[in-house]
Design a protein around this motif. Structure first.
Motif, mmCIF file in Angstrom:
data_model
loop_
_atom_site.group_PDB
_atom_site.id
_atom_site.type_symbol
_atom_site.label_atom_id
_atom_site.label_comp_id
_atom_site.label_asym_id
_atom_site.label_seq_id
_atom_site.Cartn_x
_atom_site.Cartn_y
_atom_site.Cartn_z
ATOM 1 N N LYS A 45 21.830 40.190 42.418
ATOM 2 C CA LYS A 45 23.213 40.078 41.968
ATOM 3 C C LYS A 45 24.183 40.488 43.084
ATOM 4 O O LYS A 45 25.206 39.829 43.304
ATOM 5 N N SER A 46 23.844 41.559 43.802
ATOM 6 C CA SER A 46 24.720 42.047 44.867
ATOM 7 C C SER A 46 24.924 41.003 45.948
ATOM 8 O O SER A 46 26.017 40.857 46.495
ATOM 9 N N LEU A 47 23.862 40.278 46.260
ATOM 10 C CA LEU A 47 23.955 39.230 47.278
ATOM 11 C C LEU A 47 24.984 38.190 46.862
ATOM 12 O O LEU A 47 25.850 37.809 47.645
ATOM 13 N N LYS A 48 24.877 37.753 45.596
ATOM 14 C CA LYS A 48 25.819 36.750 45.090
ATOM 15 C C LYS A 48 27.235 37.301 45.038
ATOM 16 O O LYS A 48 28.186 36.623 45.396
ATOM 17 N N ASP A 49 27.353 38.556 44.574
ATOM 18 C CA ASP A 49 28.671 39.183 44.447
ATOM 19 C C ASP A 49 29.397 39.231 45.775
ATOM 20 O O ASP A 49 30.579 38.923 45.862
ATOM 21 N N VAL A 50 28.665 39.650 46.813
ATOM 22 C CA VAL A 50 29.292 39.770 48.128
ATOM 23 C C VAL A 50 29.844 38.420 48.562
ATOM 24 O O VAL A 50 30.927 38.313 49.127
ATOM 25 N N LYS A 51 29.082 37.385 48.257
ATOM 26 C CA LYS A 51 29.497 36.043 48.674
ATOM 27 C C LYS A 51 30.672 35.523 47.844
ATOM 28 O O LYS A 51 31.521 34.788 48.346
ATOM 29 N N LYS A 53 32.829 37.574 45.702
ATOM 30 C CA LYS A 53 33.974 38.465 45.491
ATOM 31 C C LYS A 53 34.694 38.885 46.765
ATOM 32 O O LYS A 53 35.861 39.244 46.731
ATOM 33 N N ILE A 54 33.955 38.903 47.882
ATOM 34 C CA ILE A 54 34.587 39.402 49.106
ATOM 35 C C ILE A 54 35.418 38.302 49.769
ATOM 36 O O ILE A 54 34.938 37.202 50.001
#
Lengths: 204, 204
Positions: A45-51, A53-54
């Motif tokens: 999930k963090s991988l997707k979020d970084v892509k 949300k950032i």
């Protein structure tokens, strides 16, 4: 026989990361198998979020989850100082040390004709705009002491030639704690060139 | 100011991987931002896939996407040879070299009382069952030449004391191409102890 395809896929993904070779990618992929389910879910999930949300701060080009980054949102900082860095990582570095209270501008690269990176490929235009629109007194160039860093510093200072803004560059010299014997010749040359006057009448 | 929380979360995830420290985790997390969307999506999916699809082969405990791994499914291999390894990685290593055509058994660990790993914590029971039920002629122990490896080898051979199976251990000695001067004393001692007779009458 090779690994099952799901493992091979993950190995390929790890290999795309900087500095991760075949062997390390294999080790990392296998370590995922032994991790707890929820840790792996969070990782995925963090991988997707970084892509998703950032994004980049509209003002300074720093990494941010909002239109403006935390620093640009903070109105209590010193508006007259603007520090130019190459990478968002350097913003964090300065902030961790708590040694600067002005604002930043992230170039996201350095001019490097040999790598095909021209002034228009990095965020110099927005920097110049920002400097001209705001009441900035000092522009601090905190770029790498490399050919690319020096070229970029020179280019920026030329563009601001006609403005009255003070442009400074962070000092290059012998690192504190380093032995002069082990410092490279270019650093030593710069350290000599940028020597400081510490004679008693100057200090008093 | 620190990184936005999505980046911090990803840094924490990377830090959970073996051999990845704070600085490397930071570098890897930031590199994700610059990657293509579809590469990151695939990475995110691969992580989940490995965790959900990969299981252990019912027969040999090797990594597999099905109940039986590719090797156990292959009926053309030599049924009389069983090679015992510590880690699924070693299966791939042997297979890549194409030097063994029997079957494998993955222990998934070595006996190590100091780390709280007892015989019942690794797949020794299933190994003994497998050996007793099948017509295996030779059990090859390919474990690490460490105290844990030696202990495990000894433990397995004791358990099969009353069977007529031939139990062998892969040779330990000077690596090919290594300089004797640089080999550690234990390896040299083992190399001397396990010396081979190459006198002409033996060779003929």
């Amino acid at each position: 026989m090779k690994y099952p395809s799901t493992i091979l896929n993950l190995i390929e993904c790890f290999k795309k990361l900087p500095g991760i070779g075949e062997r390390t990618a294999e080790r990392l992929a296998l370590s995922i198998i032994k991790m707890d389910d929820d840790v792996v879910s969070l990782f995925s999930k963090s991988l997707k979020d970084v892509k998703t949300k950032i994004r980049r701060c509209e003002c300074c080009n720093n990494l941010s989850e909002d239109n403006l980054c935390e620093i640009c949102k903070d109105k209590s900082r010193n508006k007259s100082l603007l520090c130019v860095v190459d990478d968002p990582k350097n913003v964090i570095l300065f902030e961790k040390l708590n040694i600067f209270d002005g604002y930043y501008h992230v170039l996201d690269g350095l001019i490097s004709p040999i790598d095909g990176i021209n002034p228009e490929d990095i965020n110099i235009d927005s920097l110049i705009n920002h400097v001209k629109k705001n009441n900035i007194e000092e522009l601090i160039l905190a770029l790498k002491p490399s050919i690319e860093g020096e070229t970029t510093s020179l280019y920026i200072s030329k563009l601001l030639d006609d403005s009255k803004i003070k442009i400074t560059k962070i000092a290059h010299g012998i690192p504190i704690g380093a032995d002069i014997d082990y410092v490279d010749s270019l650093t030593l040359e710069m350290a000599l060139e940028n020597r400081m006057d510490i004679s008693p009448n100057k200090l008093s």
